[in-house]
Write an enzyme that holds these catalytic residues in place. Structure first.
Site, PDB file in Angstrom:
ATOM      1  N   ASN A   9       0.867  -1.182   0.000  1.00 44.72           N
ATOM      2  CA  ASN A   9       0.000   0.000   0.000  1.00 44.72           C
ATOM      3  C   ASN A   9       0.906   1.236   0.000  1.00 44.72           C
ATOM      4  O   ASN A   9       1.483   1.573   1.025  1.00 44.72           O
ATOM      5  CB  ASN A   9      -0.884  -0.052   1.257  1.00 44.72           C
ATOM      6  N   TRP A  10       0.995   1.866  -1.156  1.00 46.30           N
ATOM      7  CA  TRP A  10       1.911   3.013  -1.274  1.00 46.30           C
ATOM      8  C   TRP A  10       1.332   4.283  -0.657  1.00 46.30           C
ATOM      9  O   TRP A  10       2.001   5.297  -0.560  1.00 46.30           O
ATOM     10  CB  TRP A  10       2.262   3.256  -2.748  1.00 46.30           C
ATOM     11  N   LYS A  11       0.057   4.223  -0.275  1.00 48.41           N
ATOM     12  CA  LYS A  11      -0.613   5.383   0.342  1.00 48.41           C
ATOM     13  C   LYS A  11      -0.440   6.623  -0.532  1.00 48.41           C
ATOM     14  O   LYS A  11      -0.394   6.507  -1.749  1.00 48.41           O
ATOM     15  CB  LYS A  11      -0.109   5.574   1.779  1.00 48.41           C
ATOM     16  N   HIS A  94      -9.600   0.970   4.960  1.00 47.41           N
ATOM     17  CA  HIS A  94      -8.340   1.189   5.672  1.00 47.41           C
ATOM     18  C   HIS A  94      -8.571   2.129   6.854  1.00 47.41           C
ATOM     19  O   HIS A  94      -9.364   3.062   6.763  1.00 47.41           O
ATOM     20  CB  HIS A  94      -7.293   1.773   4.723  1.00 47.41           C
ATOM     21  N   GLU A  96      -6.928   4.513   7.979  1.00 45.86           N
ATOM     22  CA  GLU A  96      -6.690   5.940   7.706  1.00 45.86           C
ATOM     23  C   GLU A  96      -7.917   6.560   7.047  1.00 45.86           C
ATOM     24  O   GLU A  96      -8.238   7.729   7.275  1.00 45.86           O
ATOM     25  CB  GLU A  96      -5.430   6.099   6.833  1.00 45.86           C
ATOM     26  N   GLU A 166      -5.476  -5.283  10.630  1.00 41.36           N
ATOM     27  CA  GLU A 166      -4.477  -4.239  10.853  1.00 41.36           C
ATOM     28  C   GLU A 166      -4.794  -3.492  12.141  1.00 41.36           C
ATOM     29  O   GLU A 166      -5.584  -2.534  12.131  1.00 41.36           O
ATOM     30  CB  GLU A 166      -4.487  -3.238   9.695  1.00 41.36           C
ATOM     31  N   GLY A 172       2.256   2.008  10.947  1.00 42.67           N
ATOM     32  CA  GLY A 172       3.200   3.116  10.831  1.00 42.67           C
ATOM     33  C   GLY A 172       3.911   3.471  12.123  1.00 42.67           C
ATOM     34  O   GLY A 172       4.548   4.514  12.215  1.00 42.67           O
ATOM     35  N   SER A 213       3.262  -2.283  10.424  1.00 40.56           N
ATOM     36  CA  SER A 213       4.701  -2.319  10.673  1.00 40.56           C
ATOM     37  C   SER A 213       5.363  -3.649  10.289  1.00 40.56           C
ATOM     38  O   SER A 213       6.290  -4.105  10.962  1.00 40.56           O
ATOM     39  CB  SER A 213       5.007  -1.957  12.138  1.00 40.56           C
ATOM     40  N   GLY A 234       2.690  -1.208   4.361  1.00 38.57           N
ATOM     41  CA  GLY A 234       2.712   0.224   4.042  1.00 38.57           C
ATOM     42  C   GLY A 234       4.133   0.705   3.821  1.00 38.57           C
ATOM     43  O   GLY A 234       4.704   0.545   2.746  1.00 38.57           O
ATOM     44  N   GLY A 235       4.723   1.266   4.868  1.00 39.88           N
ATOM     45  CA  GLY A 235       6.047   1.885   4.771  1.00 39.88           C
ATOM     46  C   GLY A 235       7.093   1.035   4.058  1.00 39.88           C
ATOM     47  O   GLY A 235       7.816   1.529   3.173  1.00 39.88           O
TER      48      GLY A 235
HETATM   49  P1  PGA Z   1       2.642   0.143   7.740  1.00 41.02           P
HETATM   50  O1  PGA Z   1       1.179   0.351   7.111  1.00 41.02           O
HETATM   51  O2  PGA Z   1       3.207  -1.108   7.122  1.00 41.02           O
HETATM   52  O3  PGA Z   1       3.407   1.378   7.334  1.00 41.02           O
HETATM   53  O4  PGA Z   1       2.471   0.026   9.203  1.00 41.02           O
HETATM   54  C1  PGA Z   1       0.336  -0.748   6.887  1.00 41.02           C
HETATM   55  C2  PGA Z   1      -0.942  -0.274   6.262  1.00 41.02           C
HETATM   56  O5  PGA Z   1      -1.388   0.837   6.574  1.00 41.02           O
HETATM   57  O6  PGA Z   1      -1.548  -0.970   5.442  1.00 41.02           O
END
Ligand code: PGA
Length: 252
Positions: A9-11, A94, A96, A166, A172, A213, A234-235
């Site tokens: 997930n490149w956000k 998600h 977010e 998640e 994050g 994470s 994500g990251g």
């Molecule tokens: P993260 O994000 O790996 O940066 O914790 C995961 C996600 O939001 O899908």
């Protein structure tokens, strides 16, 4: 057998040029690991160019959201058919989006239905916040998110989703859940909730990912668990070597 799936997930990162660069750095390594379903989810603006780059590969492309209506006066939104032009997958619900953009279980449900109707695979995200975790409400929150977010789907539709657990406190933050802890939640809370909607057979066929994470260093701890079938990353999905390490760990 549930085929492992790792999605990046490149956000809200990467212009078109940057996205093309990241994708071209990832592609050779990703193509080597066909035992794992590999999906990248760039921002909307990069879907067209990345779709062209993935032609002829078995690497999937996903969007990070969609709107449930088919078309019309919905300024700023992107329809299921628009996503389907480029993608096979879509991340929905998600945390977010729930936290910053007012998404609730009912709107997640509309999006999941719209995605399934157009033939996209929804990667449906659920997770408890730190406050809910500390109050011992994890099971209650996740059960609600599953029952409402996936309400009124047929068992056949249920069998086409992917669920991503998640914990919001792990996203994050660098503080991932433990493999055993995440496995326990999927086994004791998420699968029973899926089972109550779709029956035991369908529930046990649905891929359950862990997200929060995940890195090349801790991925194996999750993938070694019987109920964890991959990861939503994500990251670390923005770092070529780290993401490839995660994908390779899922192949083992
Ligand atoms: P993260 O994000 O790996 O940066 O914790 C995961 C996600 O939001 O899908």
């Amino acid at each position: 057998m549930r085929k492992p799936l790792v999605a990046g997930n490149w956000k809200m990162n990467k212009t078109v040029e940057q996205a093309r660069e990241l994708a071209s750095d990832l592609l050779p390594g990703l193509q080597d690991v066909s035992a794992v379903e590999r999906v990248i989810c760039p921002p909307f603006t990069a879907l067209l160019p990345i779709c062209a780059m993935l032609k002829g590969t078995d690497i999937g492309l996903g969007a990070q959201n969609l709107h449930w209506e088919t078309s019309g006066a919905y300024t700023g939104e992107v329809s299921p058919a628009m996503v389907k032009e480029f993608c096979q997958y879509v991340i929905l619900g998600h945390s977010e989006r729930r936290t910053y953009f007012g998404e609730i279980d009912e709107t997640v449900n509309k999006k999941v239905k719209a995605a399934l109707e157009i033939g996209l695979t929804p990667i449906v995200c659920i997770g408890e916040t730190l406050a809910e975790f500390e109050a011992g409400r994890t099971a209650e929150v996740l059960t609600r998110q599953v029952l409402l977010g996936l309400a009124d789907l047929t068992a056949d539709q249920g069998g086409r989703i992917v669920i991503a657990y998640e914990p919001v406190w792990a996203i994050g933050t660098g503080k991932a859940a433990s493999g055993i802890g995440a496995n326990d939640v999927v086994a004791k809370v998420i699968r029973p909730a899926l089972s109550s909607l779709f029956g035991e057979d369908v529930s046990s066929s649905i891929r359950g990912l862990y997200g929060g994470s995940v890195t090349g260093e801790n991925a194996a701890e999750f993938f070694g668990q019987p109920e964890i079938d991959g990861a939503l990353v994500g990251g670390a999905s923005l770092k070529v070597l780290n993401f490839l390490e995660i994908v390779k760990a899922a192949a083992k």
